[in-house]
Design a protein around this motif. Structure first.
Motif, PDB file in Angstrom:
ATOM      1  N   GLY A   8       1.713   7.344   7.328  1.00 60.81           N
ATOM      2  CA  GLY A   8       1.958   6.938   5.948  1.00 60.81           C
ATOM      3  C   GLY A   8       0.628   6.718   5.264  1.00 60.81           C
ATOM      4  O   GLY A   8      -0.358   6.353   5.902  1.00 60.81           O
ATOM      5  N   GLY A   9       0.593   6.944   3.951  1.00 63.38           N
ATOM      6  CA  GLY A   9      -0.662   6.840   3.225  1.00 63.38           C
ATOM      7  C   GLY A   9      -1.052   5.417   2.897  1.00 63.38           C
ATOM      8  O   GLY A   9      -0.434   4.444   3.351  1.00 63.38           O
ATOM      9  N   THR A  10      -2.090   5.294   2.080  1.00 56.77           N
ATOM     10  CA  THR A  10      -2.594   3.989   1.665  1.00 56.77           C
ATOM     11  C   THR A  10      -1.499   3.170   0.994  1.00 56.77           C
ATOM     12  O   THR A  10      -0.778   3.664   0.123  1.00 56.77           O
ATOM     13  N   ALA A  11      -1.347   1.910   1.435  1.00 48.68           N
ATOM     14  CA  ALA A  11      -0.384   0.957   0.863  1.00 48.68           C
ATOM     15  C   ALA A  11       1.059   1.407   1.035  1.00 48.68           C
ATOM     16  O   ALA A  11       1.917   1.057   0.223  1.00 48.68           O
ATOM     17  N   SER A  12       1.344   2.137   2.092  1.00 50.63           N
ATOM     18  CA  SER A  12       2.714   2.598   2.341  1.00 50.63           C
ATOM     19  C   SER A  12       3.554   1.553   3.076  1.00 50.63           C
ATOM     20  O   SER A  12       4.777   1.684   3.149  1.00 50.63           O
ATOM     21  N   GLY A  13       2.910   0.535   3.652  1.00 45.93           N
ATOM     22  CA  GLY A  13       3.619  -0.430   4.475  1.00 45.93           C
ATOM     23  C   GLY A  13       3.494  -0.145   5.951  1.00 45.93           C
ATOM     24  O   GLY A  13       4.149  -0.788   6.779  1.00 45.93           O
ATOM     25  N   LYS A  14       2.635   0.784   6.283  1.00 46.94           N
ATOM     26  CA  LYS A  14       2.417   1.182   7.678  1.00 46.94           C
ATOM     27  C   LYS A  14       1.938   0.006   8.535  1.00 46.94           C
ATOM     28  O   LYS A  14       2.408  -0.182   9.658  1.00 46.94           O
ATOM     29  N   SER A  15       1.040  -0.792   7.989  1.00 46.17           N
ATOM     30  CA  SER A  15       0.518  -1.926   8.750  1.00 46.17           C
ATOM     31  C   SER A  15       1.590  -2.986   8.978  1.00 46.17           C
ATOM     32  O   SER A  15       1.658  -3.590  10.056  1.00 46.17           O
ATOM     33  N   GLU A 152       4.290   5.227  -6.959  1.00 45.76           N
ATOM     34  CA  GLU A 152       3.983   4.159  -7.901  1.00 45.76           C
ATOM     35  C   GLU A 152       4.056   2.785  -7.239  1.00 45.76           C
ATOM     36  O   GLU A 152       3.298   1.870  -7.593  1.00 45.76           O
ATOM     37  N   ARG A 153       4.962   2.652  -6.287  1.00 49.40           N
ATOM     38  CA  ARG A 153       5.034   1.395  -5.540  1.00 49.40           C
ATOM     39  C   ARG A 153       3.763   1.216  -4.715  1.00 49.40           C
ATOM     40  O   ARG A 153       3.212   0.108  -4.631  1.00 49.40           O
ATOM     41  N   ARG A 154       3.287   2.280  -4.095  1.00 52.02           N
ATOM     42  CA  ARG A 154       2.056   2.215  -3.318  1.00 52.02           C
ATOM     43  C   ARG A 154       0.882   1.830  -4.204  1.00 52.02           C
ATOM     44  O   ARG A 154       0.031   1.013  -3.820  1.00 52.02           O
ATOM     45  N   ARG A 155       0.822   2.422  -5.400  1.00 49.36           N
ATOM     46  CA  ARG A 155      -0.276   2.107  -6.312  1.00 49.36           C
ATOM     47  C   ARG A 155      -0.235   0.634  -6.706  1.00 49.36           C
ATOM     48  O   ARG A 155      -1.275  -0.040  -6.747  1.00 49.36           O
ATOM     49  N   HIS A 156       0.966   0.132  -6.977  1.00 47.01           N
ATOM     50  CA  HIS A 156       1.114  -1.282  -7.342  1.00 47.01           C
ATOM     51  C   HIS A 156       0.688  -2.191  -6.194  1.00 47.01           C
ATOM     52  O   HIS A 156      -0.036  -3.185  -6.413  1.00 47.01           O
ATOM     53  N   LEU A 157       1.115  -1.867  -4.973  1.00 48.76           N
ATOM     54  CA  LEU A 157       0.761  -2.691  -3.817  1.00 48.76           C
ATOM     55  C   LEU A 157      -0.741  -2.659  -3.569  1.00 48.76           C
ATOM     56  O   LEU A 157      -1.344  -3.676  -3.218  1.00 48.76           O
ATOM     57  N   ALA A 158      -1.360  -1.491  -3.739  1.00 43.98           N
ATOM     58  CA  ALA A 158      -2.801  -1.368  -3.533  1.00 43.98           C
ATOM     59  C   ALA A 158      -3.563  -2.220  -4.550  1.00 43.98           C
ATOM     60  O   ALA A 158      -4.528  -2.913  -4.209  1.00 43.98           O
ATOM     61  N   GLN A 159      -3.139  -2.172  -5.806  1.00 46.25           N
ATOM     62  CA  GLN A 159      -3.797  -2.979  -6.835  1.00 46.25           C
ATOM     63  C   GLN A 159      -3.600  -4.463  -6.577  1.00 46.25           C
ATOM     64  O   GLN A 159      -4.511  -5.266  -6.836  1.00 46.25           O
ATOM     65  N   ALA A 160      -2.437  -4.841  -6.057  1.00 41.29           N
ATOM     66  CA  ALA A 160      -2.186  -6.245  -5.746  1.00 41.29           C
ATOM     67  C   ALA A 160      -3.115  -6.743  -4.650  1.00 41.29           C
ATOM     68  O   ALA A 160      -3.428  -7.935  -4.578  1.00 41.29           O
ATOM     69  N   ARG A 161      -3.566  -5.816  -3.799  1.00 44.69           N
ATOM     70  CA  ARG A 161      -4.526  -6.181  -2.748  1.00 44.69           C
ATOM     71  C   ARG A 161      -5.954  -6.226  -3.264  1.00 44.69           C
ATOM     72  O   ARG A 161      -6.877  -6.576  -2.532  1.00 44.69           O
ATOM     73  N   GLY A 162      -6.155  -5.790  -4.502  1.00 39.08           N
ATOM     74  CA  GLY A 162      -7.491  -5.791  -5.072  1.00 39.08           C
ATOM     75  C   GLY A 162      -8.164  -4.433  -5.092  1.00 39.08           C
ATOM     76  O   GLY A 162      -9.344  -4.336  -5.450  1.00 39.08           O
ATOM     77  N   MET A 163      -7.437  -3.367  -4.740  1.00 37.77           N
ATOM     78  CA  MET A 163      -8.034  -2.043  -4.746  1.00 37.77           C
ATOM     79  C   MET A 163      -8.103  -1.500  -6.163  1.00 37.77           C
ATOM     80  O   MET A 163      -7.133  -1.579  -6.924  1.00 37.77           O
TER      81      MET A 163
END
Length: 256
Positions: A8-15, A152-163
């Motif tokens: 899964g890509g960046t901010a997909s919830g893989k971790s 778009e969900r991934r982008r939102h989650l990434a921004q919430a992390r400070g990316m």
């Protein structure tokens, strides 16, 4: 001993999926951690990177003494390396061409004993952010699980992390597409709800998969294993659940 690849890509919830599986008893390997280990323990890799991108990628650029210096361990500044390597597709490819062979060798060392029945954890989970670069190691996996999350969900989650949004877009531009991941996966777990929903879906899938593995083991006679056969074989199969789908089921849906 079983091996799962989580893709899964960046901010997909893989971790989060990996952490959930670890809480359920699996041992977890994060390729980002493997990459950090390579950068801290492989002086040849560091030397190649400095030659490609300059000593500016080091924590202390002035300390660089050149390739072959063994009396000190230069430390890579990962943020500086990212700035140099993700500025263009050519630089990204240059980074991967240098670092990936070391990562593959390190990961193979970790997984080959597992796949050859040396005592260890019952299940090993590997988080793979760039699965298209590790296709030659895919046969080591008994299942390849894709955590599929709307962009778009991934982008939102990434921004919430400070990316930074630009950083996010640059990173996903070099990652495999949703279509590629879906075609490579044996299973797909949807991440379109809350974090607790993803944890529940991962748990549901994992418990079903363990039951399936146990059932298959009863029907299969034990066979001798070797590293060569481990590299040549990968197993899959099973049923579709409401929140996770098998590769064959996904194909049928797309064809329908």
């Amino acid at each position: 001993m079983r091996v799962l690849f989580l893709i899964g890509g960046t901010a997909s919830g893989k971790s989060l999926a990996g952490a959930t599986l670890a809480a359920l008893g699996a041992e977890r390997i994060d390729l980002d951690q493997v990459s950090r280990a390579v950068l801290s323990r492989e002086p040849d890799c560091v030397a190649e990177l400095v030659e490609a991108f300059g000593s500016q990628i080091l924590d202390d650029p002035a300390s660089w003494r050149g390739e072959g210096s063994q009396d000190y361990a230069p430390s890579i500044n990962r943020a500086a390396l990212a700035r140099c390597a993700f500025g263009s597709s050519e630089d990204t490819q240059r980074l991967e061409s240098i670092e990936m062979p070391y990562i593959k060798a390190h990961l193979a060392d970790l997984l080959t004993p597992v796949s050859c029945s040396v005592p260890g954890p019952d299940v090993m989970v590997v988080e793979v952010p760039l699965p298209d670069r590790l296709q030659d190691l895919m046969p080591l996996a008994d299942a390849i699980v894709y955590v599929r999350t709307p962009l778009e969900r991934r982008r939102h989650l990434a921004q919430a992390r400070g990316m930074d949004p630009k950083d996010f877009d640059e990173r996903i531009a070099h990652q495999p597409t949703d279509e590629w991941c879906a075609s490579a996966a044996t299973d797909i777990i949807e991440n379109d709800g809350t974090a607790s929903q993803l944890e529940s879906r991962v748990t549901q899938w994992y418990e079903h998969w363990l039951q399936e593995v146990a059932h298959t083991a009863k029907l299969t006679k034990p066979q001798e294993s070797s590293c060569d056969t481990c590299l040549e074989e990968a197993s899959s199969g099973g049923e579709v659940t409401i929140f996770s789908v098998r590769k064959d089921a996904a194909k049928e849906e797309s064809q329908g």
